[in-house]
Motif scaffolding. Structure first.
Motif, PDB file in Angstrom:
ATOM      1  N   THR A 428      44.550  33.825  56.823  1.00 36.83           N
ATOM      2  CA  THR A 428      43.149  33.454  56.651  1.00 36.83           C
ATOM      3  C   THR A 428      42.383  33.785  57.931  1.00 36.83           C
ATOM      4  O   THR A 428      42.967  33.976  58.993  1.00 36.83           O
ATOM      5  CB  THR A 428      42.993  31.959  56.329  1.00 36.83           C
ATOM      6  N   GLY A 429      41.085  33.843  57.810  1.00 43.26           N
ATOM      7  CA  GLY A 429      40.226  34.161  58.946  1.00 43.26           C
ATOM      8  C   GLY A 429      38.908  34.704  58.442  1.00 43.26           C
ATOM      9  O   GLY A 429      38.570  34.566  57.255  1.00 43.26           O
ATOM     10  N   ASN A 430      38.161  35.357  59.320  1.00 41.67           N
ATOM     11  CA  ASN A 430      36.832  35.813  58.910  1.00 41.67           C
ATOM     12  C   ASN A 430      36.861  37.077  58.051  1.00 41.67           C
ATOM     13  O   ASN A 430      35.807  37.574  57.650  1.00 41.67           O
ATOM     14  CB  ASN A 430      35.925  36.019  60.129  1.00 41.67           C
ATOM     15  N   ARG A 433      41.020  35.852  52.623  1.00 35.17           N
ATOM     16  CA  ARG A 433      42.380  35.354  52.404  1.00 35.17           C
ATOM     17  C   ARG A 433      43.251  36.515  51.923  1.00 35.17           C
ATOM     18  O   ARG A 433      42.822  37.309  51.079  1.00 35.17           O
ATOM     19  CB  ARG A 433      42.382  34.224  51.366  1.00 35.17           C
ATOM     20  N   ARG A 549      42.849  41.328  64.758  1.00 34.50           N
ATOM     21  CA  ARG A 549      44.065  40.583  65.099  1.00 34.50           C
ATOM     22  C   ARG A 549      44.761  40.155  63.812  1.00 34.50           C
ATOM     23  O   ARG A 549      44.194  39.402  63.015  1.00 34.50           O
ATOM     24  CB  ARG A 549      43.739  39.358  65.955  1.00 34.50           C
ATOM     25  N   LEU A 556      46.938  34.310  60.708  1.00 39.75           N
ATOM     26  CA  LEU A 556      45.566  34.646  61.075  1.00 39.75           C
ATOM     27  C   LEU A 556      45.264  36.114  60.788  1.00 39.75           C
ATOM     28  O   LEU A 556      46.050  37.002  61.114  1.00 39.75           O
ATOM     29  CB  LEU A 556      45.341  34.375  62.571  1.00 39.75           C
ATOM     30  N   GLN A 558      41.814  38.272  61.586  1.00 39.40           N
ATOM     31  CA  GLN A 558      40.519  38.045  62.210  1.00 39.40           C
ATOM     32  C   GLN A 558      39.955  39.328  62.803  1.00 39.40           C
ATOM     33  O   GLN A 558      40.667  40.093  63.456  1.00 39.40           O
ATOM     34  CB  GLN A 558      40.681  37.011  63.347  1.00 39.40           C
ATOM     35  N   GLN A 560      37.741  40.459  65.708  1.00 37.52           N
ATOM     36  CA  GLN A 560      37.315  39.871  66.973  1.00 37.52           C
ATOM     37  C   GLN A 560      35.937  40.430  67.345  1.00 37.52           C
ATOM     38  O   GLN A 560      35.779  41.193  68.297  1.00 37.52           O
ATOM     39  CB  GLN A 560      38.334  40.182  68.069  1.00 37.52           C
TER      40      GLN A 560
END
Length: 642
Positions: A428-430, A433, A549, A556, A558, A560
């Motif tokens: 998960t992250g920005n 999923r 990342r 995670l 993501q 950055q």
């Protein structure tokens, strides 16, 4: 031993969130059950059409006697090596059903495409859609409403899930799934992988590659690596929809034929006219779905089932999501190493102890629900068994699964697993999923932080590689590969190239709203990113050069990027609709427009509406006795009479 606490907690969570839709599903099932033959609802004209082509004796039985009518629904075709053996199964089934006191009829065929043939081709964009097409074709076959039970002939990728989804929409009918078995072992899997990688590097020509592939896929039977097809067979066993140990017996052998006959006879024994009918909609419940997830994780099965099991559950009114997979993966040990998670194939796995060993080990560890219904009506412990021919060679007997693995490099007990977790993680992250399969990814490759290179097709990626642009650390971000965009084709063309770059010392990974499936290998790949880009998913905001990342250990995924800049971005505009032209893809526009997100199963159908079904007549579902004797360690004979 008590059921492991996480297993209990996940099961309770699924039961709770499924309660309204599961209740409606069971009510529908109850309304569909009749007293007496299912064909009793038909008029004389309907019935005459239904048995007009039958042999005289079979016609007489259906006309005058209360004998079970068994539907045969088959995915036979000659394109799929796995399904080629099914050509002769209907004759075996008809004879076995007659001997058991019923009548069998070929109710319908369903389409079956080979992902191995369509891989990297436009036809692959129909692959995922074929699952729901198969479910629809199954419904058409059963819609004649003359049957008291059904047997299903299917093995590969989307085919078994499609058949089971269709069967669950006729959940009042008992169902037995009949496998065909794997081909014999060919070229060893490590050698096949080595040759593919050399070809991708330009060090071998096409003729050498074709020779290697022909030695790998060389005769009738299922491909021997542990992809979606063989994962399907493992799941059918642990869900109790196969006869015990049936999955990996070779085709065209006496034992294979005897198992087919025994499965057909079993369909008669549990039909709607039997003393103890077992509807498939009762077999597939919350506990059996959890068991399927556990078995998938324990054997390193296909990531396609993070879609297919969600869809199968949905067809039975059950709600699951990737949190359920993730939580179970944290506690389910890895018991098997089968290619691509190891070097061995399914034939070696079968020889080492096979499905019965895995089921028993998981049961004894408290990681499977034993108190479930199966086609044997005896609970899951009865499936800790392996089949043998009877002494006369005409029937099947079962003995307890091996107490120990015959090869610890392939199959291990739960007390000494290959790893303490199931190797499937939720990220998960920005970016949304997604799921990642790390069972074949070495620990040092499970964290990658590198600049993104954005591609919108496999072809663009391959061109960049051949142009020498990928000799560096990077994260390949492949967008517009979700079900709405182009049917979510598998992306295996990239695997040998990424593997070669990783072997050369570069830190590489793949992030995509597409899928990789059961052949996911040694390169970290965040797949099924949801929502997909075409549905407004944030993966479309990524630009080449963004630092990505991917951390499988921390779960995670993501970008950055400064949050202010990130929120100001929109998805990159790409004309994906050219993918809807040619190779029959125009016919599937309705699928692309209606399909759900990957985490919701990528389905074109919905959960049952919560409003209860209103009908004047209510029928009772008859279930097997809870006091049925369990399987013992002594041989149990199940031959022509079950």
């Amino acid at each position: 031993m008590s059921v492991q606490s996480v297993l209990s907690a996940v099961t309770a969570r699924i039961v709770k969130k499924s309660a309204p839709t599961r209740a409606v599903y069971l009510q529908r099932l109850q309304h569909a059950v009749r007293s007496g033959p299912q064909r009793g609802a038909l008029s004389c004209t309907n019935l005459a059409h239904g048995f007009a082509a039958f042999a005289p004796n079979d016609k007489l039985k259906l006309r005058e006697q209360r004998v079970p009518s068994v539907a045969i629904v088959s995915a036979y075709n000659d394109m799929l090596s796995a399904h080629h053996p099914y050509e002769n199964f209907p004759a075996v089934i008809r004879e076995a059903v007659r001997a058991a006191g019923g009548v069998a009829q070929f109710a319908g065929g369903v389409p079956a495409m080979c992902d191995g043939v369509t891989q990297g081709q436009p036809g692959m964009e129909l692959s995922l859609f074929s699952r729901d097409t198969i479910a629809m074709a199954t419904a058409v076959a059963l819609s004649h409403n003359t049957f008291d039970a059904a047997v299903y002939l299917g093995i590969c990728d989307k085919i078994v899930p499609g058949l089971l989804i269709g069967a669950l929409h006729f959940g009042h009918l008992p169902a037995v799934f009949i496998p065909g078995g794997p081909m014999r072992s060919g070229l060893p899997n490590p050698e096949k992988s080595r040759i593919r990688q050399l070809y991708a590097e330009g060090k071998l020509d096409r003729e050498a590659l074709l020779e290697a592939e022909s030695q790998s896929y060389h005769e009738p039977g299922t491909c021997t690596f542990y992809g979606t097809a063989n994962s399907n067979q493992m799941l059918m066993e642990v869900m109790g929809l196969h006869l015990p140990g049936a999955a990996f017996i070779h085709p065209y052998t006496p034992l294979r034929d005897a198992l087919t006959a025994a499965a057909a006879a079993r369909a008669v024994a549990i039909s709607g006219l039997s003393a103890k009918p077992i509807p498939v909609g009762e077999i597939v419940d919350e506990k059996s779905i959890v068991n399927a997830i556990v078995a998938l994780l324990a054997t390193g099965g296909s990531t396609n089932h993070t879609l297919h099991l969600v869809a199968i559950a949905k067809a039975a009114g059950i709600v699951i999501d990737w949190d359920d997979f993730n939580d179970l993966s944290a506690v389910v040990p890895m018991l098997a190493r089968i290619y691509p998670n190891g070097d061995a194939d399914v034939n070696a796995f079968h020889a080492a102890g096979s499905t019965g060993f895995v089921i028993r080990e998981l049961l004894d560890a408290g990681l499977l629900h034993e108190d479930v219904k199966t086609v044997l009506g005896q609970g899951l412990r009865a499936h800790c068994a392996e089949p043998l021919l009877t002494e006369d060679g005409k029937g099947v007997r079962w003995r307890a699964a091996p107490a120990e693995s015959a090869e610890l490099s392939i199959l291990r007990p739960a007390s000494a697993p290959f790893s303490v977790d199931g190797g499937l993680r939720l990220l998960t992250g920005n970016l949304g999923r997604s799921v990642i399969k790390v069972s074949a990814v070495k620990p040092q490759h499970r964290l990658v932080e590198a600049a993104a290179i954005v591609f919108h097709s496999q072809e663009a990626f391959m061109q960049a590689y051949h142009d020498g642009q990928l000799q560096r650390d990077f994260v390949a971000v492949l967008t517009f590969q979700g079900p709405r965009a182009n049917g979510m084709p598998e992306l295996h063309a990239m695997t040998p190239v990424l593997g070669s770059l990783q072997d050369a010392g570069f830190h590489v990974a793949l992030v995509t709203d597409g899928r990789m499936s059961g052949a996911s290998g040694k390169v970290p790949a965040a797949i099924h990113v949801s929502p997909e880009v075409l549905a407004g998913g944030p993966l479309g905001r990524v630009r080449t050069g963004d630092l990505i990342r991917l951390d499988a250990g921390q779960g995670l995924l993501q970008a950055q990027v400064d949050p202010v800049e990130w929120s100001a971005r929109s998805s990159e505009a790409v004309n994906v609709f050219t993918n809807g032209i040619g190779m029959g893809r125009e016919l599937f526009a309705v699928f692309r427009n209606a399909i759900s997100e990957a985490e919701q199963g990528a389905t074109t159908f919905d959960l049952p509406p919560i409003q209860p079904l209103q009908q004047a007549v209510h029928h009772e579902v008859r279930l097997p006795d809870a006091d049925a004797e369990p399987f013992s360690d002594e041989d149990t004979v199940i031959g022509q009479k079950l």
